[in-house]
Design a protein around this motif. Structure first.
Motif, PDB file in Angstrom:
ATOM      1  N   LYS A 149       0.928   5.857   7.805  1.00 45.53           N
ATOM      2  CA  LYS A 149       0.753   7.110   8.556  1.00 45.53           C
ATOM      3  C   LYS A 149      -0.581   7.183   9.302  1.00 45.53           C
ATOM      4  N   HIS A 150      -1.424   6.183   9.140  1.00 46.72           N
ATOM      5  CA  HIS A 150      -2.749   6.227   9.746  1.00 46.72           C
ATOM      6  C   HIS A 150      -2.622   6.283  11.271  1.00 46.72           C
ATOM      7  N   PRO A 151      -3.355   7.191  11.926  1.00 47.38           N
ATOM      8  CA  PRO A 151      -3.216   7.340  13.374  1.00 47.38           C
ATOM      9  C   PRO A 151      -3.655   6.112  14.173  1.00 47.38           C
ATOM     10  N   LEU A 152      -4.423   5.217  13.566  1.00 43.04           N
ATOM     11  CA  LEU A 152      -4.877   4.022  14.277  1.00 43.04           C
ATOM     12  C   LEU A 152      -4.126   2.760  13.873  1.00 43.04           C
ATOM     13  N   PHE A 153      -3.202   2.890  12.938  1.00 42.56           N
ATOM     14  CA  PHE A 153      -2.462   1.707  12.475  1.00 42.56           C
ATOM     15  C   PHE A 153      -1.218   1.500  13.332  1.00 42.56           C
ATOM     16  N   PRO A 154      -1.010   0.281  13.834  1.00 41.75           N
ATOM     17  CA  PRO A 154       0.149   0.040  14.710  1.00 41.75           C
ATOM     18  C   PRO A 154       1.476   0.134  13.960  1.00 41.75           C
ATOM     19  N   LYS A 155       2.439   0.755  14.594  1.00 42.86           N
ATOM     20  CA  LYS A 155       3.750   0.986  13.970  1.00 42.86           C
ATOM     21  C   LYS A 155       4.572  -0.295  13.838  1.00 42.86           C
ATOM     22  N   ASP A 156       4.226  -1.338  14.586  1.00 39.40           N
ATOM     23  CA  ASP A 156       5.003  -2.579  14.528  1.00 39.40           C
ATOM     24  C   ASP A 156       4.510  -3.560  13.460  1.00 39.40           C
ATOM     25  N   ILE A 157       3.500  -3.182  12.694  1.00 41.49           N
ATOM     26  CA  ILE A 157       2.991  -4.044  11.620  1.00 41.49           C
ATOM     27  C   ILE A 157       3.593  -3.572  10.300  1.00 41.49           C
ATOM     28  N   PRO A 158       4.362  -4.416   9.623  1.00 42.74           N
ATOM     29  CA  PRO A 158       4.970  -3.995   8.357  1.00 42.74           C
ATOM     30  C   PRO A 158       3.949  -3.880   7.232  1.00 42.74           C
ATOM     31  N   VAL A 159       4.200  -2.899   6.348  1.00 38.21           N
ATOM     32  CA  VAL A 159       3.353  -2.659   5.173  1.00 38.21           C
ATOM     33  C   VAL A 159       4.270  -2.689   3.954  1.00 38.21           C
ATOM     34  N   HIS A 160       3.997  -3.606   3.044  1.00 39.62           N
ATOM     35  CA  HIS A 160       4.830  -3.798   1.863  1.00 39.62           C
ATOM     36  C   HIS A 160       4.041  -3.422   0.610  1.00 39.62           C
ATOM     37  N   GLY A 161       4.755  -3.070  -0.453  1.00 45.10           N
ATOM     38  CA  GLY A 161       4.110  -2.727  -1.712  1.00 45.10           C
ATOM     39  C   GLY A 161       4.666  -3.526  -2.874  1.00 45.10           C
ATOM     40  N   PHE A 162       3.776  -4.001  -3.744  1.00 54.51           N
ATOM     41  CA  PHE A 162       4.154  -4.815  -4.891  1.00 54.51           C
ATOM     42  C   PHE A 162       3.312  -4.445  -6.103  1.00 54.51           C
ATOM     43  N   VAL A 163       3.805  -4.811  -7.268  1.00 53.89           N
ATOM     44  CA  VAL A 163       3.024  -4.739  -8.503  1.00 53.89           C
ATOM     45  C   VAL A 163       3.109  -6.116  -9.142  1.00 53.89           C
ATOM     46  N   ILE A 164       1.955  -6.651  -9.545  1.00 50.84           N
ATOM     47  CA  ILE A 164       1.895  -7.965 -10.175  1.00 50.84           C
ATOM     48  C   ILE A 164       1.554  -7.797 -11.654  1.00 50.84           C
ATOM     49  N   HIS A 165       2.100  -8.653 -12.473  1.00 50.57           N
ATOM     50  CA  HIS A 165       1.749  -8.652 -13.892  1.00 50.57           C
ATOM     51  C   HIS A 165       0.461  -9.464 -14.035  1.00 50.57           C
ATOM     52  N   PRO A 166      -0.602  -8.895 -14.628  1.00 54.38           N
ATOM     53  CA  PRO A 166      -1.911  -9.558 -14.632  1.00 54.38           C
ATOM     54  C   PRO A 166      -2.032 -10.746 -15.575  1.00 54.38           C
ATOM     55  N   GLU A 167      -0.985 -11.044 -16.326  1.00 55.23           N
ATOM     56  CA  GLU A 167      -1.028 -12.227 -17.192  1.00 55.23           C
ATOM     57  C   GLU A 167      -0.106 -13.323 -16.681  1.00 55.23           C
ATOM     58  N   THR A 168       1.111 -12.956 -16.266  1.00 58.14           N
ATOM     59  CA  THR A 168       2.091 -13.966 -15.848  1.00 58.14           C
ATOM     60  C   THR A 168       2.103 -14.200 -14.347  1.00 58.14           C
TER      61      THR A 168
END
Length: 188
Positions: free
Chosen positions: A156-175
């Motif tokens: 939603k940032h007003p300066l961030f381009p709409k054509d750049i994908p933003v993904h979200g992940f969670v990593i397990h800190p041991e495996t």
């Protein structure tokens, strides 16, 4: 005793033996990605290895919890620079299980400031100036919540381009196991 003399001695040998040559690259991320992730020590080597990333493949932006506390802070500035100046074409937000920012007690942390000699009037002055400690020290209940918070701010940032994908992940800190929270099909 400070660790600095040991670090400097090692560094001198590292440079003299030209061990740096194994890490030579340029400033542009080879895989054209920027990664906002947590500063957790368990992720320093694990995260790049778990994603098959080598030195120079990605721009890493690290902070407590991979949380953007404000849309015009230094982490968001780094993401914008990675995209506009350094050629990143995707952004990954990667939180992790068992994060210290999960349910962080902001009031308790403010008390620790005082325990370490910070004048409570300094905190009061900041609060009166509009810097709310609960926002500044923002935590989350689950790593998924934290990741989605940052993903939404970037998208939603007003300066961030709409054509750049933003993904979200969670990593397990041991495996190093990675869970997809959201790929870039935007729900907003």
């Amino acid at each position: 005793m400070s660790i600095i003399p040991n670090l400097l001695a090692f560094n001198k040998k590292f440079v003299e033996e030209k061990q740096y040559e194994a890490y030579l690259t340029d400033k542009y991320p080879e895989k054209k990605i920027a990664i906002l992730t947590c500063m957790d020590t368990r992720l320093v080597e694990l995260l790049p290895k778990a994603l098959n990333l080598r030195n120079g493949d990605a721009k890493f932006i690290k902070n407590a919890g991979a949380i953007l506390t404000q849309p015009f802070g230094s982490a968001m500035r780094s993401i914008l620079v990675a995209v506009y100046e350094l050629g990143a074409r995707e952004v990954l937000v990667i939180g992790h299980d068992n994060c210290g920012m999960t349910n962080l007690d902001a009031e308790g942390l403010v008390r620790k400031f005082a325990d370490h000699g910070i004048d409570p009037k300094a905190v009061e002055t900041l609060e009166n100036a509009g810097i709310r400690m609960d926002k500044f020290l923002k935590s989350f209940s689950t790593p998924e919540e934290g990741v989605m918070h940052s993903v939404r701010i970037i998208r939603k940032h007003p300066l961030f381009p709409k054509d750049i994908p933003v993904h979200g992940f969670v990593i397990h800190p041991e495996t190093g196991a990675l869970r997809v929270i959201v790929e870039d099909y935007r729900e907003e």
